[in-house]
Design an enzyme around this catalytic site. Sequence first.
Site, mmCIF file in Angstrom:
data_model
loop_
_atom_site.group_PDB
_atom_site.id
_atom_site.type_symbol
_atom_site.label_atom_id
_atom_site.label_comp_id
_atom_site.label_asym_id
_atom_site.label_seq_id
_atom_site.Cartn_x
_atom_site.Cartn_y
_atom_site.Cartn_z
ATOM 1 C CG ASP A 26 -28.711 43.555 50.274
ATOM 2 O OD1 ASP A 26 -27.628 43.595 49.656
ATOM 3 O OD2 ASP A 26 -29.702 42.912 49.863
ATOM 4 C CG ASP A 28 -28.697 44.290 44.029
ATOM 5 O OD1 ASP A 28 -28.941 45.210 43.237
ATOM 6 O OD2 ASP A 28 -27.571 43.746 44.120
#
Length: 452
Positions: A26, A28
Amino acid sequence: MAEPTLSKPSEKNVFRFSDYDCIGFDLDNTLCRYKLTEMVKLEYEALSNFLVSEKGYSAVYLLKPLEANIDFLQKGLVLDFFRGNVLQLRSDGAILKASHGTRFMSEEEIKEVYGADKKWETSVAFTQNMLEYWNGPLSERIRTVSDYFDMPAALAFGRIVDSLDAKQGNRLDVYNIWPDILDGLFHMFKREHFESNEGGYFSALKNNPSNYIHKCSNNIINWLKQIKSSKATFLITGSNVDFASFTASNCLGENWQSFFDIIVCYARKPGFFTGARPFIKVENFDETDPIEGKDLELGKIYSQGNWQDLQQFLARHTGLKQPKCLYIGDNLIQDVYVPSEYTKCDAVAIVEEQGAEGMEIEYFHDDTPIISSDKWGSYFGNGQGNVGNSFWCEMIKKHSKICVPDVEVLANVPLNYEFNAFVQDENVNDFRGYYPGCPLSLSSLKEVVKQQ
């Protein structure tokens, strides 16, 4: 009932990055770490200004400095929409703590509302099937603030409840304020607003990225290069391609794309892992045409898409029929629970509270005041058997291989380093999957672990 036991380490309880053929990330709050004190303050200000100016809620309550209720903030709180209550859940869906608005409820008040066992049928159902809460009927009654992007919404919710109660002089029969807060979140994070600078959020980040975004260390950069040299790598982010490029450039550097074999933006998790949306080509930050999974190419950026087609791409790229895949992310529902429960992809959980609340080793977190709470207590629960563990603690144990406070601690060890993995046994209360140290709230097992 007897206290769950600890298991002795075995080969099946060992986790190594070197055992995987494909490793995904991922962006963020995983590779891109934010300066959360400034970030959460910005989010709350943007959301509260919208609620006052567009929805007519009380400026006296909503525009108070966030610092006035900073200890009310905690990731993972659950909102009981109609009653105006904010809940912290136990692993079985029972209520550990609760507030009405921002006023904390006593044990007696909680039992009066939710029953002697403090088990609300909706919260129990939520813990048993989180995707029903996401898009199904439960989503109309309950919501969790599951990451740092929506964490401030719980405070906005609580303050609005406070303002309505004060105006009426009593509690309302029904609170119908969540749709307005949801409108505010959509307005703040609407992907078109990155280019137009509307909403207040994106424009602030663009004007002063160093105020909100940490740069990755050389350790992390070299670690990513090392992984890519021997494995297939991929990035799956919910951010639109323009915002993802902005944040990745600021944390990883201008050549950030070179660290990944394929990049998926605006992935719309958790549906990415469970659905069948087509991948869409991206040109100059714009979505163009849908593409079939068989036509995915190395080194390209795509939008939306689905896990099944990505997995087939990874199989072609590695030459393996069933490559072993791992995904590393911070959102325990979207990045950990769903990949673990609905695909054959293993997960590593990034949970900054592990460091912010303190571990059994020395570790400093800049943003401890804004993501740890004395009023709510530990994000993980108190460690006194399963009855004292929070819902999120149990999810981490069940659906992730290991849990770490940030990617940096992973980059400091070799890829073949042997981590103690969580034991996937509901009768075993073992917290050794936390690396580099167990959260202090769970440290009651420290001496037992040492003795085994």
